[in-house]
Design a protein around this motif. Structure first.
Motif, PDB file in Angstrom:
ATOM      1  N   ASN A 120     -52.902   3.111 -10.743  1.00  0.00           N
ATOM      2  CA  ASN A 120     -53.363   2.738  -9.407  1.00  0.00           C
ATOM      3  C   ASN A 120     -53.855   1.298  -9.437  1.00  0.00           C
ATOM      4  O   ASN A 120     -54.718   0.937 -10.249  1.00  0.00           O
ATOM      5  N   TYR A 127     -50.058   3.465  -5.864  1.00  0.00           N
ATOM      6  CA  TYR A 127     -49.927   4.366  -7.003  1.00  0.00           C
ATOM      7  C   TYR A 127     -48.523   4.227  -7.579  1.00  0.00           C
ATOM      8  O   TYR A 127     -47.527   4.361  -6.862  1.00  0.00           O
ATOM      9  N   ARG A 163     -48.626   7.365   0.938  1.00  0.00           N
ATOM     10  CA  ARG A 163     -48.992   8.191  -0.215  1.00  0.00           C
ATOM     11  C   ARG A 163     -48.425   9.610  -0.054  1.00  0.00           C
ATOM     12  O   ARG A 163     -48.301  10.117   1.060  1.00  0.00           O
TER      13      ARG A 163
END
Length: 848
Positions: free
Chosen positions: A675, A665, A628
C-alpha cells in the motif's frame, strides 16, 4: 414379550421407511455370512431347549425337562407370534418395521436368512439371532451403542468444524449409532490427509469409553507432529533454464530463511502436483511443445522428517507459430475478434498468450449476452519444421437473457439494498462485466465479510437462453452498541456510549449517536446518511455535534475550545467510480487562551480579531475516485480524494483549506500486498490581513522584581490559516514512532521558555506499507511492515524536504469482538533533537 400385534406398523409406514443399507453398504457380506452360520444351527436344534436355538449352551443332561418343552417341528412352520428380546433403546416397532416376517407367515431357513440380513442392514445391531419356541418366532438382538459425545483434540491443520462435518456425513456424530468400522475408516482417512500435508509422523488415537444405557463417548486424539521439510529439489535434464528459474514460482521449495512465513519447505502432495503443472506451463509458454517429465521421485528420510525431490525433464525443441486463423460464428465483425488475438505468426508459441486470447474472445462475447461462448483451440503441429498452425474456432452458443437476480445469506440486509448495487439487470442480456462490477460494489458496502461475496449463473431448466444469477453473501457486523471504556496513549481512559449502525435496520442507511468523554474531550454527536436518497444514487446526510476540547492534553498548544456545528452533506455519483460531494453548515467555536500560558501568536490572533467566539458559514466540495476491491481489507485498487473547504464571507475568520489523499494497493503475490499512501494539506486566509494593537505586560530590568507600570503596546497581525484549523502530524495514524501531533512548528508563550506545538498550514504525510494477508488464518487480523514519513510546516515558504521525519516498523491490526485494536512498534529513521519519540503505540476502540 413383545406382541407383534401391538406394534404392527401400518402399510404406509412400511412403504415409506427407508432401510439404512445405503448408510452401511459394507455390512451386506457380513450379514450374509452371519445368517448362514446362525440360521442353520437354529433350525437344526429344534428338539432341544429353546436356548440352544439361539446358540446358547444346552442345559446339563440331568436337568429336568420344562413342563412346556418345545416339540420337534418340521423344517418349516407357521408363525403364530413374534417375540423380540435384547432391546434397550430401540423400540420393538422398529424391529417389526424392518423384519420381513409377519404373524401367519410360513417360515423356513431361507426366510430366516433374509430376516437376519434385513435387520443387519439397518445398522442398529451388532448381533442378530433368530430361533423358535414352539410356533413363536424369537428374535434375539444386541444393539449397537449410541454416541453420547464426540470429541476432537490436537487438530490444528484441519479445523474442528470441517472434521465434525465430515464425520457427520459418514454417520459418526453425537446421537448416531456407533460403528467401529466407521471409526477405523476415519482413522485411516485422517492419516492419509495429514500425510498429504507432509505430516508423516501423525498419530491418530481413537478412544471409546462405554457409558450406561448402552452409550459411548468417542474421543479422537490427533498428534499432528511436524511436517516433513524439503531439503533438496533436484531437476535433471534442464539445459535451457537453471533450477532457480524453473522453481521460482513454485509453492514448494527448499528450506530457507523465509520458510517460517512462506512455509514453502513443508512438503505437500497437492502443492507438488500444482508445481508440476507450473513447470509444464513454464515450458509451454516458451514454445517447448514436446516438453515432458521423464519421472519424478519423492524420497523420505528414515525419521520421516526430511524430503528429497528428484525430477527428470525432457525439454524438446522450441516451436514457432506459422499461422493463426479465427473461424466459426464470431457474431461481431471478424476483424474485431482478430484484434483480441495476441499470438501472431512468427512468434514463439505460448500457451499463456493463446489461453489469454481465447479468454478475451469469450469474455467479449459474454458481455453482449453470449454467456456460454466457447473458443475451441485447434493446433496443427508440424514437428519436422518445428511450427504450429492455430485455428481458433468460435462457438458463441445462444444469446442469454437474465431471468432473475437472487440473493442468499442476507438475513439482515434488505434485498433492495443489494439490488440497487446491481449493474446486471433482470430481463437484460447477460453481461459478465456487469456481474463482476456488481460483485465488487457489494464487497465495498462493508456489510459482508471480506471475500464472502460469491456469484453463480444457473441455467433455467428447460431453456437454453435463460439464466438466473445468484449472489451469496456472509453478513458481518455492520454496527454496534457500545457502553464501556477505551484506552490509548494519547487520550488515556475514554468512557463512551455509542450507537452506530452502517446498515440501520437493513436499509443501508448509516446512523450514529455518540457520547464520549476523556481527559481532554467531551463530545456529543448525531449523524445520519442515506446513500440512496434518490433512485439514481444521490446521497443526503446530516451531522450535529457539540464538543468541549482541551488542546493542552492533546500534545498541542495550551488552549481550550467549546464548539458546536450543524451540517448537511450531499453526494452525487458521476461515474461508476467517481463521486462529487458538497457540504454546507454553520458552526461556532469559542476559544479560551491565556497570555503566559498559550503561545504568543494565538493570543495575538484573538486580540486582533477582537473576540473569542468564531462564527462561520462553512462550505465544502470534494471529488473522490474509489476502485478498491474491498471495503474492510482491500488487496488492489486506488482511492483518491480531493476536498476544498472554505468559510464563506461574513464569517469571523475567512479562510480555505485544501486536502488531497491518495492510497493505492498493489498485489505483489498471494502473500504480499503493498500500500502506497500520500496525504497533502494546505490552508490560508483570503481577503486583507487584519492588523491591531496588542499590549504586553511591562517587564522591569530587575528580573526579580514584579511587573509594574503600563502595558507595552505592540502591532500584531491576524493572517493566514486560523490556528484552530492548523494541520498536525505524528502518531499512530500519521507518522508512527513520534508522539501524536508533536511534529511541526513550535512556539513559546509570552515570557516562557517552554515550546508548544502549534501546527501549520502545510501538511505532507506518506507511507509505504507491506501487508502479509496469509500470516494469520483469521480475516479479522493483519500484520504489516511500514515506512512512514511526513511533517507539518508553517506555510509554503517554510517547506523543506530536509525537515521531513521518517520511521520504520511493524504493526498489528485486529478487529476484535470488543472493538478494533491497533498496535505498532516503530524505530525513527530520521529525527531531530527535541522530537518526542514513542516507539510502541496502540489504540483501542478506534477505526483503522
Amino acid at each position: 414379550m413383545h406382541d407383534r400385534r401391538a406394534h404392527r406398523p401400518n402399510p404406509t409406514q412400511r412403504q415409506t421407511r427407508t432401510p439404512l443399507m445405503t448408510r452401511f453398504p459394507n455390512r451386506r457380506l457380513l450379514a450374509i455370512a452371519l445368517a448362514s452360520t446362525l440360521a442353520a444351527p437354529a433350525w437344526a436344534q429344534q428338539p432341544v431347549d429353546p436356548q440352544a436355538a439361539f446358540g446358547f449352551p444346552a442345559p446339563p443332561a440331568d436337568t429336568p425337562a420344562p413342563a412346556t418343552a418345545p416339540v420337534p417341528a418340521p423344517s418349516a412352520f407357521t408363525v403364530s407370534d413374534i417375540r423380540v428380546d435384547g432391546l434397550q433403546r430401540i423400540g420393538a416397532g422398529t424391529v417389526f418395521t424392518y423384519l420381513p416376517i409377519e404373524r401367519g407367515d410360513t417360515v423356513d431357513s431361507g426366510r430366516v436368512g433374509d430376516a437376519i440380513r434385513a435387520l443387519y442392514d439397518t445398522g442398529f445391531f451388532e448381533d442378530v439371532r433368530i430361533g423358535r419356541q414352539g410356533d413363536i418366532l424369537v428374535v434375539e438382538v444386541t444393539e449397537r451403542p449410541a454416541i453420547n459425545k464426540l470429541t476432537l483434540t490436537g487438530n490444528k491443520d484441519i479445523k474442528t468444524e470441517d472434521l465434525l462435518k465430515g464425520l457427520r456425513d459418514i454417520g459418526l456424530a453425537e446421537g448416531e449409532t456407533f460403528d467401529r468400522l466407521a471409526l477405523d475408516r476415519v482413522t485411516q482417512e485422517l492419516t492419509r490427509q495429514y500425510n498429504n500435508r507432509g505430516k508423516y509422523n501423525v498419530v491418530i488415537e481413537p478412544t471409546v469409553s462405554p457409558l450406561d444405557r448402552n452409550r459411548v463417548d468417542v474421543t479422537i486424539k490427533v498428534d499432528e507432529g511436524k511436517a516433513a521439510r524439503i531439503r533438496h529439489i533436484n531437476l535433471i535434464g534442464n539445459d535451457a533454464f537453471d533450477d532457480e528459474t524453473l522453481t521460482d514460482s513454485w509453492e514448494s521449495g527448499e528450506s530457507n530463511w523465509l520458510s517460517w512465513y512462506r512455509r514453502d519447505d513443508q512438503y505437500s502432495r497437492e502443492k507438488l502436483e500444482g508445481d508440476r503443472e507450473k513447470l509444464r506451463n513454464f515450458y509451454l509458454d516458451r514454445g517447448y511443445i514436446d516438453f515432458t517429465e521423464d519421472n519424478i521421485q519423492v524420497a523420505i528420510s528414515p525419521d520421516k522428517r526430511d524430503m528429497y525431490i528428484t525430477a527428470g525433464l525432457i525439454e524438446g525443441e522450441v516451436y514457432t507459430v506459422s499461422s493463426v486463423e479465427v473461424t466459426g460464428d464470431t457474431v461481431l465483425p471478424k476483424e474485431d475478434i482478430e484484434r483480441l488475438v495476441f499470438l501472431k505468426p512468427e512468434m514463439t508459441f505460448s500457451r499463456a498468450l493463446l489461453e489469454f486470447s481465447s479468454d478475451q474472445i469469450a469474455a467479449t462475447l459474454s458481455n453482449i449476452g453470449y454467456a456460454f461462448a466457447q473458443v475451441n483451440v485447434i493446433p496443427e503441429v508440424d514437428r519436422e519444421n518445428r511450427t504450429v498452425a492455430i485455428n481458433l474456432q468460435v462457438d458463441p452458443g445462444p444469446r442469454v437473457t437474465v431471468r432473475r437476480v437472487v440473493f442468499k445469506g442476507n438475513a439482515r440486509t434488505a434485498d433492495e439494498v443489494l439490488r440497487r448495487e446491481m449493474r446486471q439487470f433482470e430481463g437484460a442480456w447477460y453481461s459478465q462485466a456487469a456481474i463482476d462490477r456488481s460483485k465488487v460494489r457489494l464487497q465495498r458496502l462493508g456489510f459482508f465479510e471480506s471475500g464472502s461475496v460469491n456469484v453463480e449463473s444457473r441455467p433455467v431448466p428447460g431453456s437454453n437462453d435463460l439464466v438466473d444469477v445468484e449472489f451469496s453473501v456472509t453478513e458481518t457486523t455492520s454496527g454496534s452498541f457500545m457502553f464501556g471504556v477505551g484506552y490509548s496513549q494519547l487520550s488515556g481512559m475514554t468512557t463512551s456510549v455509542q450507537l452506530s449502525q452502517n446498515n440501520f435496520l437493513g436499509s443501508g442507511n448509516r446512523v450514529s449517536v455518540e457520547a464520549q468523554r476523556n481527559v481532554y474531550l467531551q463530545r456529543y454527536s448525531f449523524s445520519y446518511m442515506n446513500p440512496y436518497f434518490s433512485d439514481n444514487g444521490l446521497s443526503l446526510g446530516y451531522n450535529l455535534w457539540w464538543r468541549e476540547f482541551d488542546n493542552s492534553e492533546f500534545n498541542t498548544a495550551q488552549y481550550s475550545s467549546t464548539s458546536r456545528a450543524a451540517q448537511m452533506v450531499l453526494g452525487i455519483p458521476i461515474t461508476e467510480h467517481d463521486t462529487v460531494s458538497a457540504m454546507v453548515g454553520i458552526d461556532s467555536n469559542q476559544i479560551f487562551a491565556w497570555r503566559g500560558s498559550s503561545p504568543q501568536s494565538i493570543v495575538d490572533y484573538i486580540d486582533v480579531i477582537g473576540q473569542r467566539t468564531f462564527h462561520a458559514w462553512r462550505a465544502e466540495v470534494g471529488w473522490a475516485r474509489d476502485t478498491r476491491n474491498d471495503f474492510l481489507q482491500p488487496t488492489r485498487g486506488t482511492l483518491q480524494r480531493v476536498t476544498a473547504e472554505v468559510s464563506l464571507p461574513g464569517s469571523t475568520a475567512e479562510y480555505y483549506k485544501l486536502n488531497y489523499e491518495f492510497s493505492k494497493y498493489w498485489p505483489i503475490s498471494r502473500a504480499l500486498v503493498l500500500n502506497t499512501r500520500l496525504e497533502l494539506g494546505y490552508g490560508d486566509s483570503y481577503g486583507d490581513a487584519r492588523y491591531g494593537t496588542v499590549y504586553d505586560p511591562y517587564i522591569p530590568a530587575d528580573e526579580d522584581a514584579p511587573p509594574t507600570g503600563d502595558p507595552v503596546p505592540r502591532e500584531a497581525v491576524a493572517d493566514g490559516l486560523p490556528f484552530f484549523e492548523n494541520f498536525y502530524a505524528g502518531g499512530a495514524r500519521s507518522v508512527r514512532g513520534f508522539r501524536d501531533n508533536t511534529l511541526g512548528p513550535r512556539e513559546s508563550a509570552w515570557n516562557s521558555p517552554y515550546m508548544q506545538v502549534i501546527g501549520g498550514a502545510v501538511k505532507t504525510v506518506g507511507s509505504l506499507e507491506m501487508f502479509f494477508p496469509t500470516l494469520f488464518d483469521s480475516p479479522a487480523a493483519r500484520v504489516s511492515a511500514f515506512v512512514d514519513f511526513g511533517n507539518v510546516f508553517k506555510d509554503v515558504d517554510a517547506f523543506d524536504a530536509g525537515e521531513l521525519r521518517a520511521s520504520a516498523g511493524v504493526a498489528l491490526m485486529w478487529r476484535a469482538p470488543v472493538g478494533p485494536i491497533s498496535i505498532s512498534y516503530a524505530m525513527p529513521l530520521r529525527d531531530e533533537e527535541g522530537d518526542e519519540l514513542e516507539r510502541l503505540q496502540f489504540t483501542f476502540g478506534g477505526a483503522f
